[in-house]
Design a protein around this motif. Structure first.
Motif, PDB file in Angstrom:
ATOM      1  N   GLN A 110      -2.925  12.164  -7.505  1.00  0.00           N
ATOM      2  CA  GLN A 110      -4.113  12.481  -6.712  1.00  0.00           C
ATOM      3  C   GLN A 110      -5.355  12.254  -7.806  1.00  0.00           C
ATOM      4  OE1 GLN A 110      -5.026  16.433  -5.363  1.00  0.00           O
ATOM      5  NE2 GLN A 110      -5.188  15.497  -3.203  1.00  0.00           N
ATOM      6  N   HIS A 111      -5.221  12.694  -9.121  1.00  0.00           N
ATOM      7  CA  HIS A 111      -6.495  12.624 -10.039  1.00  0.00           C
ATOM      8  C   HIS A 111      -6.494  11.085 -10.521  1.00  0.00           C
ATOM      9  CE1 HIS A 111      -8.121  13.225 -13.848  1.00  0.00           C
ATOM     10  NE2 HIS A 111      -7.416  12.469 -14.551  1.00  0.00           N
ATOM     11  N   HIS A 112      -5.329  10.544 -10.445  1.00  0.00           N
ATOM     12  CA  HIS A 112      -5.676   8.893 -10.934  1.00  0.00           C
ATOM     13  C   HIS A 112      -6.096   8.111 -10.149  1.00  0.00           C
ATOM     14  CE1 HIS A 112      -3.709   9.374 -15.003  1.00  0.00           C
ATOM     15  NE2 HIS A 112      -2.604  10.139 -14.277  1.00  0.00           N
ATOM     16  N   MET A 113      -5.812   8.397  -8.618  1.00  0.00           N
ATOM     17  CA  MET A 113      -6.170   7.844  -7.735  1.00  0.00           C
ATOM     18  C   MET A 113      -7.794   7.815  -7.361  1.00  0.00           C
ATOM     19  SD  MET A 113      -3.610   6.041  -6.812  1.00  0.00           S
ATOM     20  CE  MET A 113      -4.225   5.145  -5.603  1.00  0.00           C
ATOM     21  N   GLU A 121      -8.216   9.021   5.561  1.00  0.00           N
ATOM     22  CA  GLU A 121      -8.720  10.324   5.071  1.00  0.00           C
ATOM     23  C   GLU A 121      -7.698  11.383   4.642  1.00  0.00           C
ATOM     24  OE1 GLU A 121     -11.903  10.862   4.047  1.00  0.00           O
ATOM     25  OE2 GLU A 121     -12.506   8.904   4.771  1.00  0.00           O
ATOM     26  N   LYS A 122      -7.877  12.404   3.888  1.00  0.00           N
ATOM     27  CA  LYS A 122      -7.075  13.301   3.315  1.00  0.00           C
ATOM     28  C   LYS A 122      -5.654  12.818   2.915  1.00  0.00           C
ATOM     29  CE  LYS A 122     -10.117  16.513   5.569  1.00  0.00           C
ATOM     30  NZ  LYS A 122     -10.246  17.629   6.439  1.00  0.00           N
ATOM     31  N   TYR A 123      -4.717  13.712   3.499  1.00  0.00           N
ATOM     32  CA  TYR A 123      -3.414  13.472   3.193  1.00  0.00           C
ATOM     33  C   TYR A 123      -2.834  12.031   3.406  1.00  0.00           C
ATOM     34  CZ  TYR A 123       1.880  14.248   2.589  1.00  0.00           C
ATOM     35  OH  TYR A 123       2.951  14.333   2.258  1.00  0.00           O
ATOM     36  N   PRO A 151       0.978  -1.320   0.092  1.00  0.00           N
ATOM     37  CA  PRO A 151      -0.149   0.114   0.046  1.00  0.00           C
ATOM     38  C   PRO A 151       0.940   1.098   0.006  1.00  0.00           C
ATOM     39  CG  PRO A 151      -0.692  -1.500   1.829  1.00  0.00           C
ATOM     40  CD  PRO A 151       0.521  -2.094   1.152  1.00  0.00           C
ATOM     41  N   TYR A 152       0.292   2.359  -0.670  1.00  0.00           N
ATOM     42  CA  TYR A 152       0.984   3.465  -0.543  1.00  0.00           C
ATOM     43  C   TYR A 152       0.077   4.719  -0.409  1.00  0.00           C
ATOM     44  CZ  TYR A 152       5.117   1.746  -3.191  1.00  0.00           C
ATOM     45  OH  TYR A 152       6.001   1.022  -3.515  1.00  0.00           O
ATOM     46  N   ASN A 153       0.387   5.928   0.183  1.00  0.00           N
ATOM     47  CA  ASN A 153      -0.256   6.930  -0.174  1.00  0.00           C
ATOM     48  C   ASN A 153       0.044   8.031  -1.099  1.00  0.00           C
ATOM     49  OD1 ASN A 153       1.863   8.887   0.597  1.00  0.00           O
ATOM     50  ND2 ASN A 153       1.481   8.863   2.759  1.00  0.00           N
ATOM     51  N   THR A 154      -0.684   8.924  -1.331  1.00  0.00           N
ATOM     52  CA  THR A 154      -0.643   9.718  -2.941  1.00  0.00           C
ATOM     53  C   THR A 154       0.846  10.155  -2.893  1.00  0.00           C
ATOM     54  OG1 THR A 154      -2.795  10.178  -2.856  1.00  0.00           O
ATOM     55  CG2 THR A 154      -1.585  11.503  -4.320  1.00  0.00           C
TER      56      THR A 154
END
Length: 131
Positions: free
Chosen positions: A77-80, A94-96, A59-62
């Motif tokens: 962010q758009h692709h996610m 949530e969020k960042y 798993p990764y964050n943006t």
């Protein structure tokens, strides 16, 4: 550049083959159409495929994906958002700090990405380069 992308597509195919268990179940027509559309019929298909291959590993964050893929944060962010909207990834948090991983739906249908990779490769090899 096309040579690099074509080689990368072959690598993606091998990674996907190594990750999924032999599955004799064929995807339904709508699932196949959705995967082909998301990864071959739109301009961001190759980038979304790169994201999915990385999420196969962990798993990764943006922010982490943007750094790993050397892409702009807003682009990732758009692709996610597109991947999440189409049930390709799931988000925890949530969020960042939200962490993304592959959805159960995509894990069940991951073998269908091989067809999308083949189609994307054919598409890229058909493009003409004008100098």
């Amino acid at each position: 550049m096309f040579y690099y992308m074509s080689n990368q597509l072959l690598e993606f195919k091998e990674i996907i083959r190594s990750k999924h268990v032999s599955n004799t179940r064929k995807p339904d027509k709508q699932t196949r159409k959705l995967l082909l559309y998301l990864f071959t019929s739109t301009r961001g298909g190759f980038t979304r495929l790169r994201i999915i291959v990385h999420l196969l590993e962990r798993p990764y964050n943006t922010h982490q994906l943007a750094q790993t893929l050397d892409l702009d944060y807003k682009a990732v962010q758009h692709h996610m958002k597109i991947l999440e909207k189409n049930n390709m990834v799931s988000k925890i948090g949530e969020k960042y700090g939200a962490i993304f991983h592959l959805s159960n739906f995509l894990e069940l249908n991951i073998h269908t990405l091989e067809e999308a990779i083949d189609k994307l490769d054919r598409k890229m090899n058909q493009k003409k380069i004008y100098l």
